[in-house]
Design a protein around this motif. Sequence first.
Motif, PDB file in Angstrom:
ATOM      1  N   MET A   1       0.842  -1.207   0.000  1.00  0.00           N
ATOM      2  CA  MET A   1       0.000   0.000   0.000  1.00  0.00           C
ATOM      3  C   MET A   1       0.870   1.247   0.000  1.00  0.00           C
ATOM      4  O   MET A   1       0.566   2.224  -0.678  1.00  0.00           O
ATOM      5  CB  MET A   1      -0.891  -0.002   1.250  1.00  0.00           C
TER       6      MET A   1
ATOM      7  N   LEU B   1       0.804   4.486  -2.424  1.00  0.00           N
ATOM      8  CA  LEU B   1       0.623   5.830  -1.881  1.00  0.00           C
ATOM      9  C   LEU B   1       1.710   6.757  -2.389  1.00  0.00           C
ATOM     10  O   LEU B   1       1.449   7.865  -2.851  1.00  0.00           O
ATOM     11  CB  LEU B   1       0.647   5.758  -0.350  1.00  0.00           C
TER      12      LEU B   1
ATOM     13  N   ALA C   1       1.198   7.619  -5.937  1.00  0.00           N
ATOM     14  CA  ALA C   1       0.169   8.646  -6.106  1.00  0.00           C
ATOM     15  C   ALA C   1       0.730  10.016  -5.775  1.00  0.00           C
ATOM     16  O   ALA C   1       0.493  10.988  -6.500  1.00  0.00           O
ATOM     17  CB  ALA C   1      -1.022   8.325  -5.204  1.00  0.00           C
ATOM     18  N   LEU C   2       1.496  10.092  -4.714  1.00  0.00           N
ATOM     19  CA  LEU C   2       2.043  11.380  -4.323  1.00  0.00           C
ATOM     20  C   LEU C   2       3.000  11.913  -5.375  1.00  0.00           C
ATOM     21  O   LEU C   2       2.995  13.113  -5.682  1.00  0.00           O
ATOM     22  CB  LEU C   2       2.741  11.272  -2.963  1.00  0.00           C
TER      23      LEU C   2
ATOM     24  N   LEU D   1       1.077  13.302  -8.101  1.00  0.00           N
ATOM     25  CA  LEU D   1       0.533  14.603  -7.702  1.00  0.00           C
ATOM     26  C   LEU D   1       1.588  15.685  -7.859  1.00  0.00           C
ATOM     27  O   LEU D   1       1.303  16.805  -8.319  1.00  0.00           O
ATOM     28  CB  LEU D   1       0.069  14.556  -6.248  1.00  0.00           C
TER      29      LEU D   1
ATOM     30  N   SER E   1      -4.605  11.720 -13.746  1.00  0.00           N
ATOM     31  CA  SER E   1      -5.762  11.499 -12.874  1.00  0.00           C
ATOM     32  C   SER E   1      -6.253  10.068 -13.007  1.00  0.00           C
ATOM     33  O   SER E   1      -6.664   9.448 -12.012  1.00  0.00           O
ATOM     34  CB  SER E   1      -6.904  12.428 -13.253  1.00  0.00           C
TER      35      SER E   1
ATOM     36  N   ILE F   1      -4.116   7.975 -10.902  1.00  0.00           N
ATOM     37  CA  ILE F   1      -4.354   8.192  -9.473  1.00  0.00           C
ATOM     38  C   ILE F   1      -5.675   7.568  -9.055  1.00  0.00           C
ATOM     39  O   ILE F   1      -5.815   7.000  -7.972  1.00  0.00           O
ATOM     40  CB  ILE F   1      -4.332   9.696  -9.152  1.00  0.00           C
ATOM     41  N   LEU F   2      -6.677   7.683  -9.931  1.00  0.00           N
ATOM     42  CA  LEU F   2      -7.976   7.073  -9.630  1.00  0.00           C
ATOM     43  C   LEU F   2      -7.826   5.588  -9.334  1.00  0.00           C
ATOM     44  O   LEU F   2      -8.350   5.072  -8.342  1.00  0.00           O
ATOM     45  CB  LEU F   2      -8.911   7.252 -10.828  1.00  0.00           C
TER      46      LEU F   2
ATOM     47  N   MET G   1      -6.141   5.034  -6.119  1.00  0.00           N
ATOM     48  CA  MET G   1      -7.075   5.243  -5.006  1.00  0.00           C
ATOM     49  C   MET G   1      -7.978   4.042  -4.849  1.00  0.00           C
ATOM     50  O   MET G   1      -8.289   3.606  -3.737  1.00  0.00           O
ATOM     51  CB  MET G   1      -7.918   6.479  -5.259  1.00  0.00           C
TER      52      MET G   1
ATOM     53  N   LEU H   1      -6.180   1.594  -3.019  1.00  0.00           N
ATOM     54  CA  LEU H   1      -6.049   1.961  -1.607  1.00  0.00           C
ATOM     55  C   LEU H   1      -7.359   1.725  -0.865  1.00  0.00           C
ATOM     56  O   LEU H   1      -7.384   1.334   0.299  1.00  0.00           O
ATOM     57  CB  LEU H   1      -5.647   3.432  -1.480  1.00  0.00           C
ATOM     58  N   PHE H   2      -8.488   1.998  -1.548  1.00  0.00           N
ATOM     59  CA  PHE H   2      -9.803   1.749  -0.941  1.00  0.00           C
ATOM     60  C   PHE H   2     -10.159   0.272  -0.969  1.00  0.00           C
ATOM     61  O   PHE H   2     -11.181  -0.123  -0.403  1.00  0.00           O
ATOM     62  CB  PHE H   2     -10.891   2.517  -1.688  1.00  0.00           C
TER      63      PHE H   2
ATOM     64  N   MET I   1     -14.934  -0.691  -8.611  1.00  0.00           N
ATOM     65  CA  MET I   1     -15.767   0.509  -8.696  1.00  0.00           C
ATOM     66  C   MET I   1     -15.058   1.623  -9.439  1.00  0.00           C
ATOM     67  O   MET I   1     -15.654   2.323 -10.234  1.00  0.00           O
ATOM     68  CB  MET I   1     -16.088   0.986  -7.289  1.00  0.00           C
ATOM     69  N   PHE I   2     -13.777   1.737  -9.161  1.00  0.00           N
ATOM     70  CA  PHE I   2     -13.078   2.898  -9.691  1.00  0.00           C
ATOM     71  C   PHE I   2     -12.691   2.734 -11.150  1.00  0.00           C
ATOM     72  O   PHE I   2     -12.445   3.697 -11.838  1.00  0.00           O
ATOM     73  CB  PHE I   2     -11.823   3.177  -8.839  1.00  0.00           C
TER      74      PHE I   2
ATOM     75  N   ASP J   1     -14.542   1.909 -13.503  1.00  0.00           N
ATOM     76  CA  ASP J   1     -15.551   2.519 -14.367  1.00  0.00           C
ATOM     77  C   ASP J   1     -15.243   3.980 -14.608  1.00  0.00           C
ATOM     78  O   ASP J   1     -15.312   4.483 -15.735  1.00  0.00           O
ATOM     79  CB  ASP J   1     -16.928   2.405 -13.715  1.00  0.00           C
ATOM     80  N   ILE J   2     -14.910   4.652 -13.512  1.00  0.00           N
ATOM     81  CA  ILE J   2     -14.636   6.085 -13.639  1.00  0.00           C
ATOM     82  C   ILE J   2     -13.420   6.291 -14.528  1.00  0.00           C
ATOM     83  O   ILE J   2     -13.416   7.151 -15.427  1.00  0.00           O
ATOM     84  CB  ILE J   2     -14.388   6.703 -12.252  1.00  0.00           C
TER      85      ILE J   2
END
Lengths: 102, 330, 490, 467
Positions: free
Chosen positions: A2, A6, A9-10, A13, A43, A46-47, A50, A53-54, A59-60, A62-63
């Motif tokens: 994890m 993380l 992702a940072l 960013l 993005s 990162i999505l 995330m 991480l969740f 779920m993600f 799809d986005i």
Amino acid sequence: MMGLFLVAALVLLAFMGLLLYRIVVGPTVIDRLLAVNVIGTKSIVILIIMGILFDRVAMFIDIALAYGLLNFIASLAAAKYFRKHKKIHHVSTMPAEVSHDH
Amino acid sequence: MLIAIEVGLLILVPCVAFVALWLRDLMSAVIVLGAYSFLMCLVWTGMGAVDVAFTEAAVGAGVSTVFFIAVLFNTTRNITFNPLDVSSKLVALVACLGFGYVLLQGVSDLPDWGDPYSPVNAGVSTYYIENAYADTHVPNLVTTVLADYRSVDTMLETTVVLIALLGIFMILKKDRPAQSDSSDTQAHDSLIIRLSARFIAPFIQLFGLYVVAHGHHSPGGGFQGGVILGTGLILMAMSMGMASAKRLLSIPRMIILAAVGVLIYAGWGAVPLVYNGYFLDYSVWESVFGSMARSHSMLIVEIGVALTVMCGMYGIYMSLVSDGGMQEGL
Amino acid sequence: MSSQWAFLAMGIPFFTALIMGSVGYAAPRFMRWIGATGITLAVFASIGLWSTVSTDEYVSYFFGGWLPPIGIALEVDRISALMVLMVHGVAALAYIFSLKALPNELPASKHPVYYTLYFLLISGFVALAVTGDVFNVYVLFEVCALSGYALLAMGGKKAYVPTFNYVLMGSLGACFYLIGVGYLFIKTGTLNMAHLADVLPTVFFSRSILTAFILITVGLFVKMALFPFHGWMPNVYTKAPVSTLCLMAPLGTKICVYVLLRVVGYVFSMEYMTNILAVQPIMMTLATLAIVVGTLYVVYHRHLTRIIMFIIVSEIGYMVGGIFLGQMDSVIGAVYHIAADALMTVTLVMVAGVVRHCLGGDAIADVAMMFRRLPTTAIAFVIVCLSVIGVPPMPGFFSKFLLIKGAFMSGYYGFAVALLIASLTAVFLFFRFFEGYFYMKTDNTAPSVIQEPWAYRIPLVVAAIGLVGFGLSFSYWYGFIKLALPLGLA
Amino acid sequence: MIGAMGIYVTRSKPNGPAISSVVAAIALVASVIHLMAYGARDVVDVVSFFPGISVSFFCDPLSLIFAMVASSLWGITVLYSVGYLNGAHEKNQPRFFACVAIALGATMGVAFSANLLTLYIFYEMLSLSTYALVGHHQNDEARVGARKYLIYLFGGSIGLALPAMIAVYALTGTLSFSYAGILPEVTPFPVLVVLMIMFLYGFAKAGLMPFHAWLPGAMVAPTPVSSLLHAVAVVKVGVFSIVRVITGIFGYDLINQVNLSQVIVYIAAFTVIVASLMALYQDSLKRRLAFSTIGQLAYIIMGVGLATPMAFVGGVLHIVMHAFGKITLFFCAGAIYVATKKKYVSQLDGIGRQMPWTMGAFFIGSLSVIGLPPTGGFISKWFMVNGALEAGFPVIFTVYLISSFLNACYFLPIVYRAFFKNPATMDDVAERPLLCVVPPVITAAMSVVLFVGAPFIIRLIQGIYYG
């Protein structure tokens, strides 16, 4: 594991922050367009991170897919815009351009 | 754990917003707003509001920038700006500070974010969380709330999309379109764009249908799906030219379909009235669908939403980009 | 199940709109019949709702069968029934009027879309009157506002900029309202009005509730064009087509006043407003200023439409003042005035429209020969003027009577004086028109009598009769409204 | 319900020609006499608005007297107007008669109204209907006069009377007249004074200075209007309203208790003197009559405001007497105008010899207004003067005497001129038309008859005060 995500992702960013420089400085719209596009691709990543991480990647995804499929449409629109209005540089100090542009 | 990402985002978001305001070139500002929307999507995701994030993704990445560009296409990139107009700025500043002060005052004694005992989490939400699946057999709580518990709000929001379409159409519509040769600008379009658009559009549509249908189980639903479908159509219109797009879906037909979308929603909801039930009370379908009555009904109303939103997005784009003439566009 | 009326009142115009939208392009010939059927049924529904409420006092309607606070409920008490009756009454008049007025203003190809929006707007207004959910109110604001923007912008190029201002202000108002509702929701976890009213007293002394109160009221003030947020209204309304105006001017702002009453009187409770916040003096000052400013503007203008707009500004002051006075009689007066003023405004707007269409302008000089040339219009004009002035037994008198009485009882003499000044100005103003009739020499070249088309005459006559009837039946309405008042009124 | 029947008849508003007006007038008089004979005192609610407030009518001696005067004079005026309007070739006669009828209906409404709201409604109705009459000529002069008329009347009623009425309602919860008064005794004195002043000036039709300016302005109206409305209906409605307020809202008990009379009588006394002095300087006959009216109206208010039995009787009686006297004078002025087109006092030299009947009537009328026997004016003034002494207001007593003297000063010279001065030019002038001559003679005769018949009315009025 994890932690790795993380950090990834940072880092992404942080890169976005760098892209912000391009957005601010320009100098042309095209530069900004490119920068925004890159932010878009970042993005997506990162999505997904995330999602991991969740712990709900399903779920993600799809986005992220929506982003992936639709991200380029704005760029396409902008490109076609510039095909018609050839001016890429924007000169804000010349009021004459107001009437000229259309 | 996610807090680091959130902090990073919260630094970036205001920066981007500020840049968008600071730029004098509207085209650049619009593009920067696209970045803003990406970041906001991430913020929503970080807060766990995936449905909101999805909407932001579909709208932000898909249509909003395109709409902006379509407007700029027919107007101008410049903003006329009077640097001497200080007094109105002062008024605005005072108003903003006052508003911010009031907001902050209000925040000071709100419950902590994520506090499980706060009224929000202890109130109605508890009921939704505990009973939604039992009531409706739909795993996605958000869909349940939107399409069943607070269904009428969603119906009205769909109506708002319809109204937006009708309004923009009516304001911009020209009765006598300027007869210009529309085909020649389109003919010069590059082959790559046309082919790739033609290649990717079906996938977008397919994905849109998936989002509509799968809204019960994952983020998404009629609205997001509708936007994606609409974006697919917009893509086609952009690459193939207005004329062929109009052959695909003519303007009156588009308006009719948008109205029919809401009609599907409202009509399905009105069926219980015949059995002396409440409007949108899907339980009357239990005799047909059994325990899945509410679930299936939601699917149907989502289809209505998707239809309206699709036509809405497409129609708004067509009106904006052609300045109401429906003859030539991007 | 008699409570179906509650839904039908908003549902019928809604479905009418959708059907119009669906078949409008296919069969434009049927449009006016669909519209007529829809509006007739809607009026029936509102009468049904009214009679139901007269016996049952209270009707609840649960969308989807979900009881509040889980689902969204319509909650119809007598006040909302009166509002529904008002909306449908005015809408019916406006619809008939628009049959002739619209072709003068808009090409036929836009009519189907226009009427679709028109009926959506009506259903939005009705739903605002009956809904029992604060978030639903926001959604309905959007429905009304968006369709309103489109309809108002139909006044042509000159209407665009004012309408755009309106879009900005309207969105701002709605946004304030939404944030306020957000605070309420975070603090209480519910959106249902009745439930909120139950929960709120436990958190009355919280800053976020105060913030919510401020945001919601300010948002509503913007929406209802209360001074000093009235700037957007006169321009946009003056430039709009008359047929839109017949709907928007009477209802657009009034229904916001009604929502204010709901929110302040029923959700936050009068107790909170008067005792805990003690905002009454501020609100009364605003209301008084609204009346005075509206009155001052009225004196300066020469065009009937514009004058009507500023009359609306000051009338909004009446109603807001009535609500915040917090006296039983004053609140009854305010509610009664909402309905009365809707009727008066629609009549005035129709008169202005007829004058504009038949005489070619609505400045005082144009109205001059009105009485001889447009007799029906003229009589309606006189009747409505008497009501605006507040001559008994017209409805304007009774509401003013109650408001002034309330002002006396609670010691806001400034408000009472402002009301009287407004009346006097109205006298001054309208008699300028009457004088024009009486003393201006008829231009020989102009046709001596213009027959108003039936679509103009019917709604005018009905409105005039309705005004007189509404005034004469005051005691009925007094008792009717009284039973639905919020608690805690003196 | 006799009252209801009476009201039904009184509110009938015939449209158009004079004949129907005459018929209606006769019917009206008959119904009022009928009412008088059967004396119904019931309150009839027609429409009820909210607790304590409704449109309702009742009938007491005061309203009967007033209604009787107004309706009988209406009949005579209608006759006179036929002559006048035809003689002066006025246009728009149907509108004229319709408006007069509405105005009369409104006057009857005021007379029989059982509460302040009803009274207010009819009061406003009267203002509106007479607005059209004042502006009848539709020229600039009429416009100015009518505008002034409206500003004063509506300004007064909406700006002062309405809030005062609402305040009364807020204080008491009712607006019904009651001879005991409805205002509670605990009401603070300043409030009472303010309310009283608001009512006095609010009913601007009563013409108390400085709210009198509309009356001379309204003289642009055709003479029948001036005579009927500005000698009888309109101004008397103002006075009547004030009488109603004084007796029915405040009540004499309260007024005597806190000595409110002072306020009323001094305002009125000021008006009496100033108006009489101003009348002296008017050359236009109708304007002189108008100022005289202002003074006489203030008499009545003074009489009623004195709050003693004698003065009250005098005040109410003066409503009747002044009505007959003043209408005679106006009729005569109109008759002179129709016959000779003369409007000014200075033109009247020697006219008495050409128009003996008219000027004879004028003489009787002025005697009545001045208050000399054998006319009715004497009796009412007698009561008022005695009342002033009884109430202990020697100043007022003096005011009555001085003003009577002034009255004589501005009326008798006219008579003198008419009969004893030689005209500058000898026009061929004769009495015509018949319908312009007979009415003033009748009313003048009535003035004399009332001198004899006064005791009957006095008994009626005393019934009010004591009952």
